[in-house]
Design a protein around this motif. Structure first.
Motif, PDB file in Angstrom:
ATOM      1  N   ARG A 288      15.827  -1.994 -16.876  1.00  0.00           N
ATOM      2  CA  ARG A 288      15.131  -2.025 -18.162  1.00  0.00           C
ATOM      3  C   ARG A 288      13.677  -1.567 -18.055  1.00  0.00           C
ATOM      4  NH1 ARG A 288      15.573  -7.764 -19.608  1.00  0.00           N
ATOM      5  NH2 ARG A 288      14.048  -7.189 -21.194  1.00  0.00           N
ATOM      6  N   ALA A 289      13.220  -1.286 -16.854  1.00  0.00           N
ATOM      7  CA  ALA A 289      11.838  -0.811 -16.671  1.00  0.00           C
ATOM      8  C   ALA A 289      11.695   0.560 -17.331  1.00  0.00           C
ATOM      9  CB  ALA A 289      11.493  -0.734 -15.194  1.00  0.00           C
ATOM     10  N   ASP A 290      10.567   0.765 -17.968  1.00  0.00           N
ATOM     11  CA  ASP A 290      10.295   1.997 -18.694  1.00  0.00           C
ATOM     12  C   ASP A 290       9.273   2.833 -17.918  1.00  0.00           C
ATOM     13  OD1 ASP A 290      10.486   3.559 -21.291  1.00  0.00           O
ATOM     14  OD2 ASP A 290       8.311   3.200 -21.137  1.00  0.00           O
ATOM     15  N   GLU A 291       9.560   4.108 -17.761  1.00  0.00           N
ATOM     16  CA  GLU A 291       8.696   4.979 -16.966  1.00  0.00           C
ATOM     17  C   GLU A 291       7.277   5.063 -17.532  1.00  0.00           C
ATOM     18  OE1 GLU A 291       8.750   9.511 -15.393  1.00  0.00           O
ATOM     19  OE2 GLU A 291      10.602   8.351 -15.184  1.00  0.00           O
TER      20      GLU A 291
ATOM     21  N   PHE B 155       8.047   5.983  -6.535  1.00  0.00           N
ATOM     22  CA  PHE B 155       8.825   4.749  -6.551  1.00  0.00           C
ATOM     23  C   PHE B 155       9.502   4.487  -7.890  1.00  0.00           C
ATOM     24  CE2 PHE B 155       6.491   3.983  -2.724  1.00  0.00           C
ATOM     25  CZ  PHE B 155       7.346   3.217  -1.959  1.00  0.00           C
ATOM     26  N   PHE B 156       9.258   5.309  -8.887  1.00  0.00           N
ATOM     27  CA  PHE B 156       9.827   5.053 -10.221  1.00  0.00           C
ATOM     28  C   PHE B 156      11.346   4.934 -10.187  1.00  0.00           C
ATOM     29  CE2 PHE B 156       6.181   6.839 -13.076  1.00  0.00           C
ATOM     30  CZ  PHE B 156       5.308   5.941 -12.503  1.00  0.00           C
ATOM     31  N   ASP B 157      12.012   5.844  -9.485  1.00  0.00           N
ATOM     32  CA  ASP B 157      13.480   5.783  -9.419  1.00  0.00           C
ATOM     33  C   ASP B 157      13.941   4.498  -8.741  1.00  0.00           C
ATOM     34  OD1 ASP B 157      13.871   8.155 -10.780  1.00  0.00           O
ATOM     35  OD2 ASP B 157      14.131   9.350  -8.956  1.00  0.00           O
ATOM     36  N   ALA B 158      13.284   4.126  -7.650  1.00  0.00           N
ATOM     37  CA  ALA B 158      13.659   2.897  -6.937  1.00  0.00           C
ATOM     38  C   ALA B 158      13.419   1.667  -7.811  1.00  0.00           C
ATOM     39  CB  ALA B 158      12.881   2.784  -5.631  1.00  0.00           C
ATOM     40  N   ILE B 159      12.354   1.695  -8.588  1.00  0.00           N
ATOM     41  CA  ILE B 159      12.047   0.567  -9.481  1.00  0.00           C
ATOM     42  C   ILE B 159      13.087   0.481 -10.591  1.00  0.00           C
ATOM     43  CG2 ILE B 159      10.408  -0.287 -11.203  1.00  0.00           C
ATOM     44  CD1 ILE B 159       8.170   0.869  -9.340  1.00  0.00           C
ATOM     45  N   THR B 160      13.403   1.615 -11.196  1.00  0.00           N
ATOM     46  CA  THR B 160      14.380   1.577 -12.289  1.00  0.00           C
ATOM     47  C   THR B 160      15.800   1.317 -11.779  1.00  0.00           C
ATOM     48  OG1 THR B 160      14.522   3.998 -12.307  1.00  0.00           O
ATOM     49  CG2 THR B 160      13.019   2.969 -13.886  1.00  0.00           C
TER      50      THR B 160
ATOM     51  N   HIS C 270       0.831  -1.214   0.000  1.00  0.00           N
ATOM     52  CA  HIS C 270       0.000   0.000   0.000  1.00  0.00           C
ATOM     53  C   HIS C 270       0.863   1.261   0.000  1.00  0.00           C
ATOM     54  CE1 HIS C 270       0.467  -0.198   4.432  1.00  0.00           C
ATOM     55  NE2 HIS C 270       0.290   1.107   4.375  1.00  0.00           N
ATOM     56  N   HIS C 271       2.079   1.213   0.590  1.00  0.00           N
ATOM     57  CA  HIS C 271       2.985   2.362   0.501  1.00  0.00           C
ATOM     58  C   HIS C 271       3.354   2.621  -0.962  1.00  0.00           C
ATOM     59  CE1 HIS C 271       4.248   1.147   4.737  1.00  0.00           C
ATOM     60  NE2 HIS C 271       3.639   2.309   4.858  1.00  0.00           N
ATOM     61  N   VAL C 272       3.610   1.543  -1.675  1.00  0.00           N
ATOM     62  CA  VAL C 272       3.974   1.659  -3.086  1.00  0.00           C
ATOM     63  C   VAL C 272       2.792   2.192  -3.883  1.00  0.00           C
ATOM     64  CG1 VAL C 272       4.747   0.387  -5.119  1.00  0.00           C
ATOM     65  CG2 VAL C 272       5.655  -0.218  -2.871  1.00  0.00           C
ATOM     66  N   GLN C 273       1.644   1.583  -3.682  1.00  0.00           N
ATOM     67  CA  GLN C 273       0.455   1.949  -4.450  1.00  0.00           C
ATOM     68  C   GLN C 273       0.046   3.399  -4.213  1.00  0.00           C
ATOM     69  OE1 GLN C 273      -3.007  -0.437  -3.547  1.00  0.00           O
ATOM     70  NE2 GLN C 273      -3.721  -0.259  -5.648  1.00  0.00           N
TER      71      GLN C 273
ATOM     72  N   TRP D 155      12.375  -7.017  -2.815  1.00  0.00           N
ATOM     73  CA  TRP D 155      12.588  -5.586  -3.016  1.00  0.00           C
ATOM     74  C   TRP D 155      11.817  -4.776  -1.973  1.00  0.00           C
ATOM     75  CZ3 TRP D 155       8.796  -2.084  -5.160  1.00  0.00           C
ATOM     76  CH2 TRP D 155       9.287  -0.815  -5.440  1.00  0.00           C
ATOM     77  N   LEU D 156      10.637  -5.222  -1.597  1.00  0.00           N
ATOM     78  CA  LEU D 156       9.805  -4.507  -0.624  1.00  0.00           C
ATOM     79  C   LEU D 156      10.411  -4.499   0.776  1.00  0.00           C
ATOM     80  CD1 LEU D 156       6.219  -5.630  -1.663  1.00  0.00           C
ATOM     81  CD2 LEU D 156       7.174  -3.340  -1.865  1.00  0.00           C
ATOM     82  N   THR D 157      11.391  -5.353   1.032  1.00  0.00           N
ATOM     83  CA  THR D 157      12.026  -5.351   2.352  1.00  0.00           C
ATOM     84  C   THR D 157      12.963  -4.168   2.518  1.00  0.00           C
ATOM     85  OG1 THR D 157      13.868  -6.768   1.667  1.00  0.00           O
ATOM     86  CG2 THR D 157      11.900  -7.865   2.559  1.00  0.00           C
ATOM     87  N   GLY D 158      13.208  -3.419   1.448  1.00  0.00           N
ATOM     88  CA  GLY D 158      14.089  -2.253   1.515  1.00  0.00           C
ATOM     89  C   GLY D 158      13.404  -1.059   2.154  1.00  0.00           C
ATOM     90  N   GLU D 159      14.113   0.038   2.144  1.00  0.00           N
ATOM     91  CA  GLU D 159      13.630   1.281   2.741  1.00  0.00           C
ATOM     92  C   GLU D 159      12.706   2.031   1.793  1.00  0.00           C
ATOM     93  OE1 GLU D 159      14.338   2.447   5.874  1.00  0.00           O
ATOM     94  OE2 GLU D 159      15.272   0.492   6.165  1.00  0.00           O
ATOM     95  N   LEU D 160      11.840   2.846   2.373  1.00  0.00           N
ATOM     96  CA  LEU D 160      11.017   3.740   1.562  1.00  0.00           C
ATOM     97  C   LEU D 160      11.919   4.764   0.884  1.00  0.00           C
ATOM     98  CD1 LEU D 160       8.078   4.549   3.987  1.00  0.00           C
ATOM     99  CD2 LEU D 160       7.874   3.383   1.811  1.00  0.00           C
ATOM    100  N   PRO D 161      11.671   5.067  -0.390  1.00  0.00           N
ATOM    101  CA  PRO D 161      12.461   6.107  -1.064  1.00  0.00           C
ATOM    102  C   PRO D 161      12.281   7.461  -0.369  1.00  0.00           C
ATOM    103  CG  PRO D 161      11.202   4.836  -2.660  1.00  0.00           C
ATOM    104  CD  PRO D 161      10.729   4.427  -1.292  1.00  0.00           C
ATOM    105  N   SER D 162      13.301   8.280  -0.422  1.00  0.00           N
ATOM    106  CA  SER D 162      13.244   9.580   0.253  1.00  0.00           C
ATOM    107  C   SER D 162      12.113  10.454  -0.273  1.00  0.00           C
ATOM    108  CB  SER D 162      14.582  10.317   0.136  1.00  0.00           C
ATOM    109  OG  SER D 162      14.899  10.534  -1.216  1.00  0.00           O
ATOM    110  N   ASP D 163      11.745  10.306  -1.560  1.00  0.00           N
ATOM    111  CA  ASP D 163      10.631  11.082  -2.104  1.00  0.00           C
ATOM    112  C   ASP D 163       9.336  10.781  -1.362  1.00  0.00           C
ATOM    113  OD1 ASP D 163      12.359  12.084  -3.945  1.00  0.00           O
ATOM    114  OD2 ASP D 163      11.538  11.008  -5.652  1.00  0.00           O
TER     115      ASP D 163
END
Length: 109
Positions: free
Chosen positions: A23-26, A13-18, A4-7, A61-69
């Motif tokens: 290869r993920a496209d924005e 989360f785009f930067d963290a995903i890429t 739910h944090h991601v959603q 991947w979800l076990t990581g930290e929340l992005p600063s944004d």
């Protein structure tokens, strides 16, 4: 972190995903719009994995930290301030100006 944090903060989360999946496209991520099943399918296709393997990779991947944004979002600040009211004396407003504590800038000086 939970999905739910991601959603709720999908674009943040785009930067963290890429970073995790270069290869993920924005524009593809914008189309997914935080939908967990669509994201699992996308990562499975992107990495040539089975959906179950992709789902496990995403869980890891979800076990990581929340992005600063996400952490720096003003909505989180307001929530934290609201929670602080339990430490304030009766009748005080947690959103009041705190100039009397000397940490607000004063342009009149």
């Amino acid at each position: 972190m939970k999905w739910h944090h991601v959603q709720e903060n999908w674009p943040a989360f785009f930067d963290a995903i890429t970073d995790r999946w270069p290869r993920a496209d924005e524009s593809d991520l914008e189309d997914i719009d935080g939908d967990q099943r669509a994201f699992i399918s996308y990562i499975a296709e992107l990495t040539a994995q089975e959906p179950g393997e992709a789902a496990q990779e995403i869980r890891d991947w979800l076990t990581g930290e929340l992005p600063s944004d996400v952490v720096m979002d003003p909505r989180h600040d307001d929530h934290s301030i609201s929670l602080s009211k339990k430490f304030m004396p009766e009748g005080e407003d947690e959103f009041d100006d705190d100039a009397r504590f000397g940490d607000d800038s004063n342009d009149d000086r």
